[in-house]
Design a protein around this motif. Sequence first.
Motif, PDB file in Angstrom:
ATOM      1  N   GLN A   1      -6.827  -0.419 -11.725  1.00 12.36           N
ATOM      2  CA  GLN A   1      -5.530  -0.016 -11.164  1.00 12.36           C
ATOM      3  C   GLN A   1      -5.618   1.273 -10.346  1.00 12.36           C
ATOM      4  N   ASN A   2      -6.644   2.088 -10.595  1.00 14.43           N
ATOM      5  CA  ASN A   2      -6.776   3.331  -9.823  1.00 14.43           C
ATOM      6  C   ASN A   2      -6.961   3.086  -8.332  1.00 14.43           C
ATOM      7  N   ILE A   3      -7.403   1.883  -7.976  1.00  9.07           N
ATOM      8  CA  ILE A   3      -7.583   1.579  -6.547  1.00  9.07           C
ATOM      9  C   ILE A   3      -6.239   1.672  -5.808  1.00  9.07           C
ATOM     10  N   LEU A   4      -5.158   1.371  -6.526  1.00  6.62           N
ATOM     11  CA  LEU A   4      -3.843   1.381  -5.883  1.00  6.62           C
ATOM     12  C   LEU A   4      -3.407   2.803  -5.533  1.00  6.62           C
ATOM     13  N   SER A   5      -3.597   3.733  -6.456  1.00  2.00           N
ATOM     14  CA  SER A   5      -3.245   5.124  -6.144  1.00  2.00           C
ATOM     15  C   SER A   5      -4.186   5.690  -5.086  1.00  2.00           C
ATOM     16  N   HIS A   6      -5.442   5.282  -5.138  1.00  2.00           N
ATOM     17  CA  HIS A   6      -6.387   5.751  -4.124  1.00  2.00           C
ATOM     18  C   HIS A   6      -5.958   5.284  -2.732  1.00  2.00           C
TER      19      HIS A   6
ATOM     20  N   LEU B   1      -4.464  -1.075   8.419  1.00  2.00           N
ATOM     21  CA  LEU B   1      -4.556  -1.841   7.176  1.00  2.00           C
ATOM     22  C   LEU B   1      -5.553  -1.149   6.260  1.00  2.00           C
ATOM     23  N   ILE B   2      -5.116  -0.846   5.039  1.00  2.00           N
ATOM     24  CA  ILE B   2      -5.979  -0.175   4.058  1.00  2.00           C
ATOM     25  C   ILE B   2      -6.220  -1.159   2.922  1.00  2.00           C
ATOM     26  N   MET B   3      -7.486  -1.339   2.573  1.00  2.00           N
ATOM     27  CA  MET B   3      -7.829  -2.369   1.573  1.00  2.00           C
ATOM     28  C   MET B   3      -9.030  -1.948   0.738  1.00  2.00           C
ATOM     29  N   PRO B   4      -9.118  -2.509  -0.488  1.00  2.00           N
ATOM     30  CA  PRO B   4     -10.327  -2.255  -1.282  1.00  2.00           C
ATOM     31  C   PRO B   4     -11.511  -3.014  -0.695  1.00  2.00           C
TER      32      PRO B   4
END
Length: 114
Positions: free
Chosen positions: A58-63, A40-43
């Motif tokens: 929104q950059n968190i999504l591409s990261h 599981l990958i999460m901010p």
Amino acid sequence: MSDCIFCKIIDGEIPGDMVYQDDRVVAINDIDPKAPVHILIMPKKHIPSLLEVEQEEQNILSHIMMVAARLAREKGISEKGFRVVNNCGEEGGQSVGHIHFHLLGGRYMQWPPG
Ligand code: 5GP
Ligand code: ZN
């Protein structure tokens, strides 16, 4: 978020089987894996779901997607293939209200998902 299980893992209040972290995201092995590799990958920031991601973040999504590709290579599932999934909301199958992406691999994936 004091009652969020993933925030508690991120803050070290409860143990999590962490496989990656940087300044913005963490990745943990799923406690109930649905495939040989299930991460599981999460901010680190508490964002309830995909619907609450603000334009400015929104950059968190591409990261997260780049981290998924990196972990897929590291875990040896990149050549045969893998799946990255976000469940959003009740009918989407989301059970934890802190946005996260599932990285699944190590077996053949069915389509369409159930
Ligand atoms: P969702 O159903 O929201 O898309 O995914 C939540 C995932 O979190 C599930 O696959 C579930 O097994 C996992 N999970 C729930 N509680 C914990 C926990 O305390 N630790 C870890 N590592 N995974 C958890
Ligand atoms: Zn949280």
